[in-house]
Every structure is written in C-alpha cells, then in structure tokens.
Design a protein around this motif. Structure first.
Motif, PDB file in Angstrom:
ATOM      1  N   ILE A  85       5.222  40.961  76.864  1.00 14.84           N
ATOM      2  CA  ILE A  85       6.582  40.937  77.410  1.00 14.84           C
ATOM      3  C   ILE A  85       7.330  39.709  76.910  1.00 14.84           C
ATOM      4  N   LYS A  86       6.647  38.578  76.862  1.00 15.28           N
ATOM      5  CA  LYS A  86       7.295  37.345  76.364  1.00 15.28           C
ATOM      6  C   LYS A  86       7.691  37.504  74.895  1.00 15.28           C
ATOM      7  N   ALA A  87       6.783  38.049  74.081  1.00 11.99           N
ATOM      8  CA  ALA A  87       7.074  38.240  72.668  1.00 11.99           C
ATOM      9  C   ALA A  87       8.267  39.172  72.479  1.00 11.99           C
ATOM     10  N   THR A  88       8.292  40.251  73.235  1.00 14.85           N
ATOM     11  CA  THR A  88       9.371  41.234  73.135  1.00 14.85           C
ATOM     12  C   THR A  88      10.706  40.617  73.530  1.00 14.85           C
ATOM     13  N   TYR A  89      10.723  39.890  74.640  1.00 14.54           N
ATOM     14  CA  TYR A  89      11.966  39.301  75.127  1.00 14.54           C
ATOM     15  C   TYR A  89      12.460  38.201  74.180  1.00 14.54           C
ATOM     16  N   ASP A  90      11.536  37.365  73.692  1.00 16.95           N
ATOM     17  CA  ASP A  90      11.921  36.292  72.773  1.00 16.95           C
ATOM     18  C   ASP A  90      12.451  36.859  71.454  1.00 16.95           C
ATOM     19  N   TYR A  91      11.844  37.936  70.990  1.00 11.26           N
ATOM     20  CA  TYR A  91      12.310  38.573  69.748  1.00 11.26           C
ATOM     21  C   TYR A  91      13.699  39.165  69.943  1.00 11.26           C
ATOM     22  N   LEU A  92      13.922  39.743  71.099  1.00  9.23           N
ATOM     23  CA  LEU A  92      15.236  40.281  71.445  1.00  9.23           C
ATOM     24  C   LEU A  92      16.295  39.190  71.372  1.00  9.23           C
ATOM     25  N   LEU A  93      16.003  38.038  71.965  1.00  6.28           N
ATOM     26  CA  LEU A  93      16.947  36.918  71.950  1.00  6.28           C
ATOM     27  C   LEU A  93      17.130  36.358  70.547  1.00  6.28           C
ATOM     28  N   ASN A 120      14.811  55.118  61.264  1.00  4.93           N
ATOM     29  CA  ASN A 120      14.015  53.895  61.176  1.00  4.93           C
ATOM     30  C   ASN A 120      14.463  52.851  62.193  1.00  4.93           C
ATOM     31  N   ILE A 121      15.778  52.753  62.403  1.00  6.16           N
ATOM     32  CA  ILE A 121      16.301  51.824  63.408  1.00  6.16           C
ATOM     33  C   ILE A 121      15.802  52.206  64.798  1.00  6.16           C
ATOM     34  N   GLN A 122      15.859  53.489  65.117  1.00  8.25           N
ATOM     35  CA  GLN A 122      15.396  53.941  66.433  1.00  8.25           C
ATOM     36  C   GLN A 122      13.890  53.760  66.595  1.00  8.25           C
ATOM     37  N   SER A 123      13.138  53.997  65.514  1.00 12.54           N
ATOM     38  CA  SER A 123      11.683  53.778  65.575  1.00 12.54           C
ATOM     39  C   SER A 123      11.372  52.300  65.795  1.00 12.54           C
ATOM     40  N   PHE A 124      12.138  51.433  65.146  1.00 13.85           N
ATOM     41  CA  PHE A 124      11.945  49.993  65.304  1.00 13.85           C
ATOM     42  C   PHE A 124      12.251  49.548  66.733  1.00 13.85           C
ATOM     43  N   ILE A 125      13.379  49.983  67.275  1.00 12.60           N
ATOM     44  CA  ILE A 125      13.762  49.591  68.640  1.00 12.60           C
ATOM     45  C   ILE A 125      12.728  50.085  69.641  1.00 12.60           C
ATOM     46  N   ASP A 126      12.267  51.319  69.434  1.00 16.55           N
ATOM     47  CA  ASP A 126      11.252  51.878  70.333  1.00 16.55           C
ATOM     48  C   ASP A 126       9.957  51.064  70.259  1.00 16.55           C
ATOM     49  N   MET A 127       9.530  50.737  69.069  1.00 13.67           N
ATOM     50  CA  MET A 127       8.301  49.952  68.889  1.00 13.67           C
ATOM     51  C   MET A 127       8.430  48.548  69.488  1.00 13.67           C
ATOM     52  N   ALA A 128       9.543  47.898  69.168  1.00 14.18           N
ATOM     53  CA  ALA A 128       9.687  46.482  69.513  1.00 14.18           C
ATOM     54  C   ALA A 128      10.076  46.243  70.966  1.00 14.18           C
ATOM     55  N   PHE A 129      10.937  47.110  71.526  1.00 17.92           N
ATOM     56  CA  PHE A 129      11.554  46.760  72.805  1.00 17.92           C
ATOM     57  C   PHE A 129      11.288  47.729  73.961  1.00 17.92           C
ATOM     58  N   LYS A 130      10.720  48.886  73.667  1.00 14.88           N
ATOM     59  CA  LYS A 130      10.448  49.808  74.770  1.00 14.88           C
ATOM     60  C   LYS A 130       9.435  49.239  75.776  1.00 14.88           C
ATOM     61  N   PRO A 131       8.450  48.432  75.349  1.00 14.33           N
ATOM     62  CA  PRO A 131       7.554  47.823  76.350  1.00 14.33           C
ATOM     63  C   PRO A 131       8.306  47.013  77.410  1.00 14.33           C
ATOM     64  N   LEU A 132       9.350  46.291  76.992  1.00 16.84           N
ATOM     65  CA  LEU A 132      10.154  45.523  77.947  1.00 16.84           C
ATOM     66  C   LEU A 132      10.946  46.458  78.857  1.00 16.84           C
ATOM     67  N   ILE A 133      11.515  47.511  78.283  1.00 20.27           N
ATOM     68  CA  ILE A 133      12.272  48.492  79.065  1.00 20.27           C
ATOM     69  C   ILE A 133      11.366  49.158  80.093  1.00 20.27           C
ATOM     70  N   ASP A 134      10.174  49.568  79.674  1.00 18.93           N
ATOM     71  CA  ASP A 134       9.226  50.210  80.593  1.00 18.93           C
ATOM     72  C   ASP A 134       8.817  49.251  81.711  1.00 18.93           C
ATOM     73  N   PHE A 135       8.613  47.997  81.365  1.00 20.20           N
ATOM     74  CA  PHE A 135       8.231  46.994  82.372  1.00 20.20           C
ATOM     75  C   PHE A 135       9.310  46.848  83.435  1.00 20.20           C
ATOM     76  N   ILE A 136      10.574  46.739  83.010  1.00 21.82           N
ATOM     77  CA  ILE A 136      11.665  46.575  83.974  1.00 21.82           C
ATOM     78  C   ILE A 136      11.830  47.831  84.831  1.00 21.82           C
ATOM     79  N   ASN A 137      11.742  49.013  84.214  1.00 20.39           N
ATOM     80  CA  ASN A 137      11.825  50.259  84.992  1.00 20.39           C
ATOM     81  C   ASN A 137      10.716  50.333  86.037  1.00 20.39           C
TER      82      ASN A 137
END
Length: 282
Positions: A85-93, A120-137
């Motif tokens: 979660i930290k890696a995902t959030y820091d990468y987002l920022l 490819n953009i959607q695959s990247f966003i899903d790979m990189a940031f969906k773990p954070l989205i799932d965590f918040i949900n």
C-alpha cells in the motif's frame, strides 16, 4: 462522527472517482490520476485509512515498480500488504507531483500484450493502483459493517410504543428503555416498506451497481428523515426524485422474490405515493 448515510455517499463517490481512473484513456489518464489523488488528500477518512496502514513502514516504491531498470520494467509487489500500500500510494504521488512524468510514460516502461495505447494505460493503472483502491473500498465496507452492528445493538435495547391518544412528540426513559411516541402508524409502515425495498436491492437483476447504490442512498436518506424529530422537506424531496427516476428507468427489473416475500413495482409505487403524501403534510 460520520453516520452510515454519509459513509455510503463517500463510498459511492470514491467508487465513481476510482472507476473513472481505472478506465482512463491517453487523453484523460493524467487528469483522472490528479482527481483521484486530490479526492483522497481532501478527505480525512480516506487519509486516515492510508496513514494508519503505512505508519512506521519503511519501503521504497522503486523496488516494487523497478524504477532503476534499463530495459522492460518488472512489477515486484512485496509480500507485506502495508509495504505494498505504501509503495502504491508513494508511486501515485510521484507521478502526480513530478514534472515531465505522466501515466502514459510510466505505462510504456512495461511490456504489454496489446498494441493499443489505451489498453496498456488501463492495464498499467489496474496493476499499479488497484491494490490501493481495493484497500480503501474494503475499509469503507468494514466501517459500514461496524455501524450496522452498532445500530443493531442499539435497536435491541429500544422499542417503540404507540399511544393513540398522544399527539406531538415525547420521550420517556424507563429502566434503560426508551419509549418513543413521535411516530404514527403511517411513518412505521413507510419505514417497514423501505426496509423491505432495501433488502430486495441485492436481488434485482441487470441493473448497474452504481444505480443500485444510488437508490440505496436515497432510501437510507428517507429512513433517516422519517426518524428525525424535524424532517427536512428538501432532503426528502431530493431522495424521492432519485427513487422516482430509478423506478421509472428500471421498472421491468424491480420484481424480485425474497425469503421474506415478493417485492414488486407496486411496493415502489406505494412508497412513492406515501412519501409524496408525507411531504404534503410538512
């Protein structure tokens, strides 16, 4: 303290923002990422979820997203969820706050099977940031479960006594039990009908989840206002408008069968009629 209706609204809005982000195209990816970051940053509840999860965690997002590679990057998520979660959030920022860094550029660092940029953009966003989205949900859902359990506990120690000769509002504390006289039979019937319709929502077929969540919020607003000492006409009217639209748009989908009995279009029409009558008396 936030109530369940407000929490449901937050959950619905977060799902909308995150869905837009996950379905970004080359034209919208950077804007949707910024909106996603800002939405989290401006909400104390969401910020608190993340802060509590990653507090004291030392982990560099470079390791997860292979930032130092010279060829195709590899995605290397850590086993520990808090580090992930930290890696995902820091990468987002990092993407949001760093000049000359954008979503498309970061997505091109990885090898994808599709030749389409948007895929490819959607695959990247899903790979990189969906773990954070799932965590918040998940956190939002758990908080709603806690509120539901607290409500059940309180209702287990509360009963409503109807006294036909009493007009107006009165509350009496007797041996730890609250007797409330501020509801008439029609209010109680409407609340029962709302409970029945809320229970039916999970069984309705072929209706978008966002539409279900939206009408659920409207029904819960009605519940809240019917139980209030001073119901707000504007809030009831707004909720009623949403329910009318839902019933009109999905009239063919609303009949379901539950263990507690059938729910039909008639039940929705009955609630609309009763609420309209209630508004007329305010």
């Amino acid at each position: 303290m936030i109530n369940r209706v407000e929490l449901r609204k937050l959950s619905l809005e977060f799902r909308r923002i995150s869905s837009n982000f996950l379905n970004s195209t080359d034209d919208t990816a950077d804007v949707n990422l910024s909106r996603f970051v800002n939405f989290i940053a401006e909400n104390d509840i969401l910020q608190n979820y993340i802060s509590k999860k990653i507090n004291g965690i030392e982990y560099n997002f470079d390791e997860c997203f292979d930032m130092g590679c010279s060829g195709w990057a590899e995605y290397k998520p850590p086993k520990d969820e808090a580090c992930h979660i930290k890696a995902t959030y820091d990468y987002l920022l990092f993407i949001n706050n760093t000049d000359k860094v954008n979503v498309r550029g970061q997505s091109m660092r990885y090898c994808w099977s599709s030749r389409k940029v948007n895929d490819n953009i959607q695959s990247f966003i899903d790979m990189a940031f969906k773990p954070l989205i799932d965590f918040i949900n998940d956190q939002l859902s758990m908080d709603m479960i806690v509120l539901d359990e607290e409500t059940k506990t309180m209702s287990g120690n509360t009963f409503i006594q109807q006294i036909d000769t009493v007009n107006g509002s009165a509350n009496q504390q007797v041996g730890g039990v609250i007797n409330s006289y501020n509801q008439n039979n029609n209010d109680t019937e409407m609340l029962s009908l709302i409970d029945k319709l809320l229970s039916s929502l999970a069984k309705i077929q072929d209706v978008d989840t966002d539409e279900i969540d939206s009408v659920k919020d409207d029904l819960e607003v009605l519940q809240e206002q019917l139980k209030a000492e001073a119901p707000k006409k504007s809030r009831i009217s707004k909720a009623l408008a949403g329910i009318k639209k839902f019933a009109s748009d999905f009239s063919m989908n609303l009949a379901v069968t539950l263990a507690t009995g059938a729910v039909t279009n008639t039940d929705w029409g009955m609630l609309i009629q009763e609420i309209e009558s209630f508004i007329g008396k305010l």
